[in-house]
Write a protein that holds these residues in place. Structure first.
Motif, PDB file in Angstrom:
ATOM      1  N   GLU A  26       1.154  -1.517   0.202  1.00  0.00           N
ATOM      2  CA  GLU A  26       0.411  -0.404   0.061  1.00  0.00           C
ATOM      3  C   GLU A  26       1.211   1.475  -0.050  1.00  0.00           C
ATOM      4  O   GLU A  26       0.578   2.222  -1.014  1.00  0.00           O
ATOM      5  CB  GLU A  26      -1.261  -0.318   0.926  1.00  0.00           C
ATOM      6  N   GLU A  27       1.936   0.865   0.589  1.00  0.00           N
ATOM      7  CA  GLU A  27       2.792   2.534   0.798  1.00  0.00           C
ATOM      8  C   GLU A  27       3.889   1.934   0.224  1.00  0.00           C
ATOM      9  O   GLU A  27       4.382   3.313  -0.557  1.00  0.00           O
ATOM     10  CB  GLU A  27       3.409   2.320   2.379  1.00  0.00           C
ATOM     11  N   THR A  28       4.035   1.694  -0.361  1.00  0.00           N
ATOM     12  CA  THR A  28       5.499   1.003  -1.242  1.00  0.00           C
ATOM     13  C   THR A  28       5.397   0.060  -2.480  1.00  0.00           C
ATOM     14  O   THR A  28       5.062  -1.016  -2.017  1.00  0.00           O
ATOM     15  CB  THR A  28       7.338   1.024  -0.829  1.00  0.00           C
ATOM     16  N   LYS A  29       5.769   0.022  -3.689  1.00  0.00           N
ATOM     17  CA  LYS A  29       6.357  -0.747  -3.799  1.00  0.00           C
ATOM     18  C   LYS A  29       7.786  -0.712  -4.359  1.00  0.00           C
ATOM     19  O   LYS A  29       8.431  -0.921  -5.312  1.00  0.00           O
ATOM     20  CB  LYS A  29       5.621  -0.622  -6.001  1.00  0.00           C
ATOM     21  N   PRO A  30       7.832  -2.000  -3.613  1.00  0.00           N
ATOM     22  CA  PRO A  30       9.374  -2.233  -3.601  1.00  0.00           C
ATOM     23  C   PRO A  30       9.973  -3.622  -4.648  1.00  0.00           C
ATOM     24  O   PRO A  30      11.331  -3.363  -5.131  1.00  0.00           O
ATOM     25  CB  PRO A  30       9.913  -3.448  -2.454  1.00  0.00           C
ATOM     26  N   ASN A  31       8.785  -3.908  -5.587  1.00  0.00           N
ATOM     27  CA  ASN A  31       8.942  -4.653  -6.872  1.00  0.00           C
ATOM     28  C   ASN A  31       9.847  -3.920  -7.771  1.00  0.00           C
ATOM     29  O   ASN A  31       9.510  -5.241  -8.928  1.00  0.00           O
ATOM     30  CB  ASN A  31       8.311  -6.507  -6.463  1.00  0.00           C
ATOM     31  N   ILE A  32       8.797  -2.844  -7.783  1.00  0.00           N
ATOM     32  CA  ILE A  32       8.270  -2.343  -9.178  1.00  0.00           C
ATOM     33  C   ILE A  32       9.734  -2.183  -9.942  1.00  0.00           C
ATOM     34  O   ILE A  32       9.753  -2.188 -11.831  1.00  0.00           O
ATOM     35  CB  ILE A  32       7.955  -1.336  -9.335  1.00  0.00           C
ATOM     36  N   ASN A  33      11.438  -2.039  -9.702  1.00  0.00           N
ATOM     37  CA  ASN A  33      12.096  -1.928 -10.356  1.00  0.00           C
ATOM     38  C   ASN A  33      12.415  -3.165 -10.417  1.00  0.00           C
ATOM     39  O   ASN A  33      14.089  -3.964 -11.285  1.00  0.00           O
ATOM     40  CB  ASN A  33      12.901  -1.011  -9.890  1.00  0.00           C
TER      41      ASN A  33
END
Length: 381
Positions: A295-302
């Motif tokens: 919800e707060e961050t997208k750690p896997n997006i990169n």
């Protein structure tokens, strides 16, 4: 081709046509006897009843239009037509109420009162109270049965008609007792009631048009029910809106990151069915399955995608035992890292090559790739 909810529309049409016929009769009787009986308040009440006749036809049209099912251009259905019609009805009532209010204030300030009201005005006002109360209960019962916000608003409109007739009764009786401004004062009170009712209807419908979410109590009940579904670890990013008295829900469910996609989908289906069974006013639910709270961050997006990873693995592992016999590759994206599971045939192993040796070789070769958190080898018959 539109699909129309005919049973719902037929019930709305039936009660609305009854109300329209009654309002036509009441408006004629009130205006006629208000004029003959010298009562400004009863004439105002008659105009109010005539405005009800207009709103009845508006309700009838909106109920039919709002009963059309989803189509290519309106995938969420047509319930917003009811909502928009309610705003239009509310605006009309406010204008009628303000008009009556201005005329009544002008009459009181000028101190120019007409003739004394006749006793027939009391009889007509009393009859109006009884008739409108019966219509109120009948309309409200139908509105609850078919879950129509527009019909419910029209029911409370009936109740306001009863109150306005009671006010007329009090005003006329007061005037007959010698308080000459009471009839005009009663007309003012009726006007204020009409304006207040219109304002409340408009406010509720405008909230719906701008996608105001459901109240906190209902939201917590929904979250509690979803959380109780086996396999659901947590709930986040829940959003809601209402349309024609129905709820539309978007929600993210967090499940065990190691289960299969199909099992996660199964858990989502279970949550969906439980919500539809528990909350009859929920029309649509969109469920997103998450392996972790993003919800707060997208750690896997990169992180690199499968194609990029397989290219890197092939570059480093093409000469390792089992790579050319690889059956499947599973990738888990968690907490900003990639967890890799390679499935190889059991026949690869021998006295000279153990599973531990194969695992060790792959871990050594891939140890310097920062995005990979762990690699595991599974041997399958």
């Amino acid at each position: 081709m539109h699909n129309i909810d005919y049973p719902r529309y037929r019930q709305a049409k039936h009660i609305t046509l009854i109300g329209a016929a009654v309002n036509l009769l009441l408006s004629i009787v009130k205006i006629l006897f208000g004029w003959l009986g010298h009562s400004t308040a009863l004439i105002a009440d008659g105009i109010h009843s005539f405005s009800d006749l207009v709103t009845d036809f508006l309700v009838l049209y909106a109920s039919k239009a709002g009963s059309h099912g989803p189509d290519a251009d309106h995938p969420y259905g047509h319930e917003r037509i009811e909502t928009f019609a309610t705003v239009a009805l509310a605006a009309f009532l406010i204008m009628v109420g303000l008009g009556i209010l201005v005329d009544s204030i002008r009459e009181i300030m000028s101190s120019q009162y007409g003739k004394m009201p006749s006793i027939f005005v009391i009889v007509v006002a009393a009859a109006s109270v009884v008739v409108n109360e019966l219509l109120f209960y009948y309309t409200l019962r139908t509105a609850k049965r078919i879950e129509s916000g527009l019909l419910r608003a029209n029911a409370w409109h009936r109740r306001s008609d009863s109150f306005s007739s009671i006010v007329v009764l009090i005003g006329v009786i007061g005037t007959l007792l010698g308080v000459h401004f009471m009839d005009s004062l009663a007309a003012m009170i009726v006007a204020l009631m009409i304006v207040k009712m219109g304002g409340q209807m408009a406010w509720q419908s405008i909230r719906e048009l701008i996608d105001t979410g459901i109240d906190e109590q209902q939201k917590q009940k929904i979250i509690a029910l979803i959380t109780a579904t086996p396999g659901v670890k947590a709930v986040h990013q829940m959003r809601s809106r209402t349309m024609g008295g129905k709820y539309f829900i978007d929600v993210h469910l967090q499940v065990d990151p190691r289960i299969s996609v199909s099992e996660g989908h199964y858990i989502g289906d279970k949550a969906y069915l439980q919500l539809r069974q528990a909350f009859l006013n929920i029309k649509d639910i969109t469920i997103h399955i998450d392996p972790e709270d993003d919800e707060e961050t997208k750690p896997n997006i990169n992180l690199p995608n499968r194609e990029q990873i397989m290219t890197d693995l092939n570059k480093h592992c093409q000469n390792l035992p089992g790579w050319k016999n690889l059956l499947t590759t599973r990738l888990d994206y968690l907490a900003g890292k990639i967890y890799i599971q390679l499935v190889m045939p059991l026949s690869l192993l021998s006295k000279d090559l153990s599973g531990e040796e194969v695992q060790s070789q792959y871990c050594t070769v891939l140890a310097n790739i920062e995005t990979i958190a762990k690699i595991s080898i599974v041997f399958q018959v």
